[in-house]
Design a protein around this motif. Sequence first.
Motif, PDB file in Angstrom:
ATOM      1  N   SER A   1       0.811  -1.216   0.000  1.00  0.00           N
ATOM      2  CA  SER A   1       0.000   0.000   0.000  1.00  0.00           C
ATOM      3  C   SER A   1       0.843   1.264   0.000  1.00  0.00           C
ATOM      4  CB  SER A   1      -0.943   0.007   1.212  1.00  0.00           C
ATOM      5  OG  SER A   1      -0.213  -0.058   2.429  1.00  0.00           O
ATOM      6  N   THR A   2       2.149   1.135  -0.178  1.00  0.00           N
ATOM      7  CA  THR A   2       3.006   2.324  -0.210  1.00  0.00           C
ATOM      8  C   THR A   2       2.895   3.047  -1.540  1.00  0.00           C
ATOM      9  OG1 THR A   2       4.912   1.040  -0.985  1.00  0.00           O
ATOM     10  CG2 THR A   2       4.671   1.326   1.402  1.00  0.00           C
ATOM     11  N   ILE A   3       3.378   4.277  -1.549  1.00  0.00           N
ATOM     12  CA  ILE A   3       3.314   5.110  -2.753  1.00  0.00           C
ATOM     13  C   ILE A   3       4.061   4.456  -3.911  1.00  0.00           C
ATOM     14  CG2 ILE A   3       4.033   7.340  -3.726  1.00  0.00           C
ATOM     15  CD1 ILE A   3       3.643   8.456  -0.819  1.00  0.00           C
ATOM     16  N   GLU A   4       5.202   3.840  -3.614  1.00  0.00           N
ATOM     17  CA  GLU A   4       6.033   3.263  -4.667  1.00  0.00           C
ATOM     18  C   GLU A   4       5.522   1.930  -5.196  1.00  0.00           C
ATOM     19  OE1 GLU A   4       8.739   5.772  -2.020  1.00  0.00           O
ATOM     20  OE2 GLU A   4       7.032   4.409  -1.766  1.00  0.00           O
ATOM     21  N   SER A   5       4.558   1.325  -4.505  1.00  0.00           N
ATOM     22  CA  SER A   5       4.025   0.042  -4.945  1.00  0.00           C
ATOM     23  C   SER A   5       3.271   0.207  -6.259  1.00  0.00           C
ATOM     24  CB  SER A   5       3.084  -0.536  -3.883  1.00  0.00           C
ATOM     25  OG  SER A   5       2.340  -1.615  -4.387  1.00  0.00           O
ATOM     26  N   GLY A   6       3.447  -0.763  -7.152  1.00  0.00           N
ATOM     27  CA  GLY A   6       2.810  -0.676  -8.460  1.00  0.00           C
ATOM     28  C   GLY A   6       1.495  -1.424  -8.572  1.00  0.00           C
ATOM     29  N   VAL A   7       0.933  -1.893  -7.463  1.00  0.00           N
ATOM     30  CA  VAL A   7      -0.336  -2.610  -7.557  1.00  0.00           C
ATOM     31  C   VAL A   7      -1.469  -1.628  -7.812  1.00  0.00           C
ATOM     32  CG1 VAL A   7       0.499  -4.444  -6.039  1.00  0.00           C
ATOM     33  CG2 VAL A   7      -0.846  -2.571  -5.068  1.00  0.00           C
ATOM     34  N   SER A   8      -2.589  -2.147  -8.280  1.00  0.00           N
ATOM     35  CA  SER A   8      -3.714  -1.298  -8.660  1.00  0.00           C
ATOM     36  C   SER A   8      -4.319  -0.572  -7.460  1.00  0.00           C
ATOM     37  CB  SER A   8      -4.797  -2.149  -9.330  1.00  0.00           C
ATOM     38  OG  SER A   8      -5.357  -3.052  -8.400  1.00  0.00           O
ATOM     39  N   ASP A   9      -5.036   0.505  -7.751  1.00  0.00           N
ATOM     40  CA  ASP A   9      -5.723   1.246  -6.691  1.00  0.00           C
ATOM     41  C   ASP A   9      -6.751   0.355  -5.993  1.00  0.00           C
ATOM     42  OD1 ASP A   9      -4.255   3.513  -7.241  1.00  0.00           O
ATOM     43  OD2 ASP A   9      -5.805   4.423  -8.502  1.00  0.00           O
ATOM     44  N   ALA A  10      -7.405  -0.524  -6.755  1.00  0.00           N
ATOM     45  CA  ALA A  10      -8.402  -1.418  -6.164  1.00  0.00           C
ATOM     46  C   ALA A  10      -7.751  -2.349  -5.142  1.00  0.00           C
ATOM     47  CB  ALA A  10      -9.082  -2.233  -7.264  1.00  0.00           C
ATOM     48  N   TYR A  11      -6.556  -2.806  -5.460  1.00  0.00           N
ATOM     49  CA  TYR A  11      -5.801  -3.673  -4.542  1.00  0.00           C
ATOM     50  C   TYR A  11      -5.443  -2.898  -3.281  1.00  0.00           C
ATOM     51  CZ  TYR A  11      -2.473  -7.591  -3.705  1.00  0.00           C
ATOM     52  OH  TYR A  11      -1.806  -8.691  -3.211  1.00  0.00           O
ATOM     53  N   LYS A  12      -4.926  -1.687  -3.445  1.00  0.00           N
ATOM     54  CA  LYS A  12      -4.535  -0.883  -2.281  1.00  0.00           C
ATOM     55  C   LYS A  12      -5.735  -0.569  -1.395  1.00  0.00           C
ATOM     56  CE  LYS A  12      -0.418   1.281  -4.272  1.00  0.00           C
ATOM     57  NZ  LYS A  12       0.299   2.542  -4.572  1.00  0.00           N
ATOM     58  N   LEU A  13      -6.877  -0.274  -2.007  1.00  0.00           N
ATOM     59  CA  LEU A  13      -8.078   0.016  -1.224  1.00  0.00           C
ATOM     60  C   LEU A  13      -8.513  -1.205  -0.421  1.00  0.00           C
ATOM     61  CD1 LEU A  13     -10.171   2.166  -3.742  1.00  0.00           C
ATOM     62  CD2 LEU A  13      -9.258   2.910  -1.529  1.00  0.00           C
ATOM     63  N   ALA A  14      -8.378  -2.386  -1.013  1.00  0.00           N
ATOM     64  CA  ALA A  14      -8.743  -3.605  -0.295  1.00  0.00           C
ATOM     65  C   ALA A  14      -7.841  -3.828   0.911  1.00  0.00           C
ATOM     66  CB  ALA A  14      -8.673  -4.800  -1.238  1.00  0.00           C
ATOM     67  N   LEU A  15      -6.563  -3.450   0.789  1.00  0.00           N
ATOM     68  CA  LEU A  15      -5.606  -3.663   1.876  1.00  0.00           C
ATOM     69  C   LEU A  15      -5.798  -2.673   3.017  1.00  0.00           C
ATOM     70  CD1 LEU A  15      -2.325  -4.306  -0.150  1.00  0.00           C
ATOM     71  CD2 LEU A  15      -3.718  -5.993   1.061  1.00  0.00           C
ATOM     72  N   THR A  16      -6.260  -1.481   2.713  1.00  0.00           N
ATOM     73  CA  THR A  16      -6.374  -0.444   3.740  1.00  0.00           C
ATOM     74  C   THR A  16      -7.810  -0.266   4.245  1.00  0.00           C
ATOM     75  OG1 THR A  16      -6.541   1.218   1.980  1.00  0.00           O
ATOM     76  CG2 THR A  16      -4.359   0.830   2.915  1.00  0.00           C
ATOM     77  N   GLY A  17      -8.733  -1.083   3.746  1.00  0.00           N
ATOM     78  CA  GLY A  17     -10.120  -1.008   4.185  1.00  0.00           C
ATOM     79  C   GLY A  17     -10.479  -2.157   5.113  1.00  0.00           C
ATOM     80  N   PRO A  18     -11.720  -2.187   5.570  1.00  0.00           N
ATOM     81  CA  PRO A  18     -12.149  -3.215   6.531  1.00  0.00           C
ATOM     82  C   PRO A  18     -12.097  -4.637   5.976  1.00  0.00           C
ATOM     83  CG  PRO A  18     -14.024  -1.905   5.746  1.00  0.00           C
ATOM     84  CD  PRO A  18     -12.795  -1.220   5.276  1.00  0.00           C
ATOM     85  N   ALA A  19     -12.139  -4.797   4.648  1.00  0.00           N
ATOM     86  CA  ALA A  19     -12.099  -6.143   4.062  1.00  0.00           C
ATOM     87  C   ALA A  19     -10.812  -6.878   4.407  1.00  0.00           C
ATOM     88  CB  ALA A  19     -12.252  -6.062   2.540  1.00  0.00           C
TER      89      ALA A  19
ATOM     90  N   PRO B   1      -4.498  -5.486   8.073  1.00  0.00           N
ATOM     91  CA  PRO B   1      -5.162  -4.300   8.631  1.00  0.00           C
ATOM     92  C   PRO B   1      -4.203  -3.235   9.175  1.00  0.00           C
ATOM     93  CG  PRO B   1      -6.287  -6.289   9.324  1.00  0.00           C
ATOM     94  CD  PRO B   1      -5.012  -6.731   8.672  1.00  0.00           C
ATOM     95  N   LEU B   2      -2.930  -3.574   9.346  1.00  0.00           N
ATOM     96  CA  LEU B   2      -1.946  -2.591   9.792  1.00  0.00           C
ATOM     97  C   LEU B   2      -1.389  -1.777   8.625  1.00  0.00           C
ATOM     98  CD1 LEU B   2       0.048  -4.823  12.331  1.00  0.00           C
ATOM     99  CD2 LEU B   2      -1.700  -3.105  12.860  1.00  0.00           C
ATOM    100  N   SER B   3      -1.804  -2.105   7.397  1.00  0.00           N
ATOM    101  CA  SER B   3      -1.307  -1.394   6.215  1.00  0.00           C
ATOM    102  C   SER B   3      -1.777   0.059   6.214  1.00  0.00           C
ATOM    103  CB  SER B   3      -1.797  -2.076   4.940  1.00  0.00           C
ATOM    104  OG  SER B   3      -1.349  -3.406   4.850  1.00  0.00           O
ATOM    105  N   ARG B   4      -0.939   0.927   5.658  1.00  0.00           N
ATOM    106  CA  ARG B   4      -1.319   2.334   5.546  1.00  0.00           C
ATOM    107  C   ARG B   4      -0.685   2.923   4.299  1.00  0.00           C
ATOM    108  NH1 ARG B   4       2.738   5.647   8.415  1.00  0.00           N
ATOM    109  NH2 ARG B   4       4.453   4.288   9.076  1.00  0.00           N
ATOM    110  N   ASN B   5      -1.287   4.003   3.831  1.00  0.00           N
ATOM    111  CA  ASN B   5      -0.757   4.698   2.661  1.00  0.00           C
ATOM    112  C   ASN B   5       0.367   5.619   3.100  1.00  0.00           C
ATOM    113  OD1 ASN B   5      -4.115   4.765   1.743  1.00  0.00           O
ATOM    114  ND2 ASN B   5      -2.589   3.722   0.532  1.00  0.00           N
TER     115      ASN B   5
END
Length: 362
Positions: free
Chosen positions: A251-269, A337-341
């Motif tokens: 979920s870091t800025i430099e990560s190249g995964v999609s926005d949908a992936y990052k949202l899944a990691l930083t949300g309640p899911a 769940p400890l992931s952050r942007n």
Amino acid sequence: MHCPRRTAMPNHLAQRLHVDYPIFLAPMAGEAAKAPLVAAVSNAGGLGVLGAGYMSPEKLLATIAEIRALTSRPFGVNLFVMAPGERGSAGVDTMRQALARYHAELGIAPPALPASLEENYDAQMEAVLSAGVAAFSFTFGVPSARHIDALKAGGACVMGTATTVDEAIELERRGVDAVVAQGAEAGGHRGTFLTDDFQGAMIGTMALVPQVADAVRLPVVAAGGIADRRGVRAALALGASAVSVGTAFLSTIESGVSDAYKLALTGPASRNTGVTRVFSGRPARGVRNRFMDEMRAFEISAPVYPVANALTRDMRAAASRQGRPEFLSLWAGQAAPLSRNCSVAQLMEELREGLSQSDLPL
């Protein structure tokens, strides 16, 4: 009654690798395998590791060149070690029929098994050997003695993945330089290789790391469930010489995964992960989603890796383009769940906070 214990080895792994901190980027193949993330971790004082399991030899060498253009610091490469042989066709037609409705929903052609299921491992290995990287790690199996000897002769620190004590002992016998102890909490594919009973190898990091540290006379890298300073300190206290962190970097800025992936990691899911075979044919931990839940009936009958992985590739690619996380393999560990942007530098600052002088290179 007091039981004598072997004296722990001094921590020289970070010193050998010429990194500032015993913090490694866990190798993550596919969407996450991008040069900017690997280089950013190395530039921040850790060891960036490229998950190159899905890369052609040409792409692998090009990505290594890109990493070297972004950092002068050491980094590593990881490959899947797959035994050659005939890939079974059991379950292919049934799974294709099941996948058809998802392809229709995404507006793409019906599922078909491609002619090429995976990259040529021997050619990938030759590319790694020609590149001369500082570290090489592997999972799913063990490289040949010839390859291990060649890697070590080229100066690479060779690290193998173990999910049990028996696997760690086998890796030591095969001549690796360090063992990555992959706990049950870890995201992505399980590295179990001595048994088909992956459930029996689902040992938590807190239980696995000290057992492996006592069983082998090699540095141990703790992997699974580590996402902040608390996890780093706990792993080192358990006998690890370094930690491998994956999900937190996605979920870091430099990560190249999609926005949908990052949202899944930083949300309640992200609080609900599970281990599944339906995406790739090998057990892997990820955020639970619609595809995992609706395809539960295929957990046992899904074609083996890499057949299932090839069958679901088009669906996953289309889902990524369309921002449809319900069809993505959202590989993530139980600490998701400890992931952050934040930036890689900020995350590294968090991970290394509180490290003692003895945890650092001499």
